[in-house]
Design an enzyme around this catalytic site. Structure first.
Site, mmCIF file in Angstrom:
data_model
loop_
_atom_site.group_PDB
_atom_site.id
_atom_site.type_symbol
_atom_site.label_atom_id
_atom_site.label_comp_id
_atom_site.label_asym_id
_atom_site.label_seq_id
_atom_site.Cartn_x
_atom_site.Cartn_y
_atom_site.Cartn_z
ATOM 1 C CE LYS A 96 45.609 34.825 36.265
ATOM 2 N NZ LYS A 96 44.759 35.846 36.904
ATOM 3 C CB SER B 273 43.086 33.648 39.385
ATOM 4 O OG SER B 273 42.992 34.852 38.642
ATOM 5 C CB SER C 114 42.598 37.545 40.148
ATOM 6 O OG SER C 114 41.538 36.661 40.426
#
Length: 479
Positions: A76, A151, A175
């Site tokens: 990520k 996210s 997220s």
């Protein structure tokens, strides 16, 4: 079928037994990436293919370093990776290349992963729609016109498109859970502190966010949790490393599940979402569980006020220096500016009041878990929405008063650090996925994953591949 269709656990075993080599897996990844990622935009800052093949070949004849030995993983883009561009989705860090790994990357590297690039994320992780001015928007593999969530949207989309076998993510406000629902995969928010933070900034008061695993199977999620978890001596409140993947068998007969639904209407859900969750609950009942609807156990507005005050306070502290610089402030997204400016208005008395609310809710949740083994709620209040939107502004006629109010249903878990597994619940009338949260008491991560594994064996929703992806594969990839 491509090697990239295999689970991370299956690939790990194939490599360990030398039935497949890391270079073969990497070649399968590199064949898929240009065909699928150009439209989805899940993996950003991709590494040079020749470098990746050389790194994989170097591992072909080596004994496994760990269970991720030779597996292609993208990290990520909120996680610093040594030598790999890490932007946080911000133009301020467009060309940033870290010299050291964050803890998540370091643990993945030690386990043998080959880093192929980063997974896309909204700027600073603010908002559950993965778009930013550096890389653009990540699209949902099940409908390329729609969002993959966030996210950890890049991670969820990459999993659904079979571009990674397993993925890391992070979760402050859903997220790991919201994008899992949007992309028909699993996302697990562990008990707070089980996956430790890096020793940067405040590590005593910032207890709302955590890193965690995502996967197309619960077994993969459990194995990656074992890799990510374990104390970091440099930060407080650590929890010891444990095993999860080797104890996933359980009989659910007699399991008591409390169904919180939409919290008595406080969390409006788009039509069809509660119906899909009902189908998921029926699966648990068929496995022997007893499901009981629950009235709202705590005032939702009190939880929300506590949440936005604590979140704003922490964002104003961690991002305040960027806001104070006028040139840098001009490059911050409006949602981040809102967080900081709201946080600057929060008083010490409001922080204390929010912490009291949090404490009261934790105590009330403990009463619920004295009666129920598990609580359940939807993972998302809306279906994957059009990719050109910034965020949904209205749900069922109710206006959303902030950029993140539309995902308020994740707040009860995040506020008190409970373990929550987002499981797929199939597809609605428009063919879009959704899911629900299976929530345990603090520290019951192993139990939640074990229940989730039984659900996975009964449903196997992530095996339903995105039709658009299958079409691209048939057109451009060899059988």
């Amino acid at each position: 079928m491509s090697l990239m269709d295999e689970s991370a656990t299956a690939l790990s075993r194939l490599i360990a037994s030398r039935q497949v080599s890391p270079s073969e897996v990497m070649a399968a990844y590199l064949r898929r990436l240009p065909v699928l990622n150009d439209e989805i935009n899940a993996i950003v800052s991709p590494r040079d293919p020749d470098e990746l093949m050389a790194e994989a070949r170097a591992l072909d004849d080596q004994p496994p370093m760990g269970w991720l030995h030779g597996l292609p993983l993208a990290v990520k883009d909120l996680v610093a990776v040594r030598g790999l561009r890490t932007t946080y989705g911000s133009p301020l860090y467009r060309d940033h290349v870290p010299d050291t790994d964050d803890l998540v990357a370091a643990r993945l590297r030690v386990a043998g992963a080959i880093f192929t690039g980063k997974t896309n994320t909204p700027e600073w992780g603010h908002g559950s729609h993965s778009f930013n001015p550096v890389f653009g928007v990540t699209r949902n593999p099940y409908d390329l016109a729609r969002t993959a969530g966030g996210s950890s949207g890049g991670a969820a989309a990459a999993l659904a498109a079979r571009l990674v076998p397993v993925a890391d993510g992070s979760d402050m406000m859903g997220s790991l859970r919201n994008p899992a629902a949007f992309c028909n995969v699993y996302g697990f928010r562990p008990s707070w502190g089980l996956v430790p933070a890096d020793a940067e900034g405040d590590t005593f008061m910032a207890t709302l966010a955590t890193d965690g695993p995502m996967g197309r199977s619960v077994e993969d999620v459990a194995r990656l949790l074992e890799t990510l978890a374990g104390e970091n001596p440099a930060v407080p409140f650590g929890q010891p490393r444990a095993t999860y993947a080797d104890r996933l068998d359980i009989n659910l007969r007699g399991l008591k599940v409390g169904w919180l639904a939409d919290w008595g209407g406080a969390y409006p859900c788009k039509p069809g979402i509660l119906d899909q969750c009902a189908l998921g609950l029926k699966v648990l009942e068929e496995l022997g569980a007893h499901v009981e609807p629950l009235a709202p156990p705590f005032p939702a507005e009190e939880l929300w006020q506590a949440w936005i005050h604590l979140r704003g306070f922490l964002n104003a502290g961690s991002k305040g220096a960027l806001w104070a610089d006028a040139e840098k402030r001009a490059l911050l997204k409006p949602e981040t500016v809102w967080e900081i400016e709201f946080g600057r208005t929060v008083s010490a008395a409001q922080v204390y009041a929010a912490s009291v609310t949090r404490s009261r809710w934790y105590a009330k949740a403990a009463e619920l878990f004295a009666r129920y083994d598990l609580l359940a709620m939807p993972s998302a209040q809306v279906w994957p929405f059009p990719a050109e939107w910034r965020w949904p502004q209205v749900i069922n006629g109710r206006a959303m008063d902030t950029y993140h109010r539309w995902m308020e249903i994740v707040v009860p878990v995040s506020l008190i650090g409970l373990p929550s597994l987002a499981v797929p619940c199939g597809f609605g009338a428009a063919g879009l996925p959704t899911g629900m949260q299976l929530i345990g008491t603090f520290g019951s991560d192993a139990k939640v994953l074990t229940i989730g594994e039984q659900y996975h064996r009964a449903t196997r929703w992530p095996e339903r591949r995105p039709p658009a992806i299958e079409s691209r594969e048939a057109e451009h990839l060899p059988a």
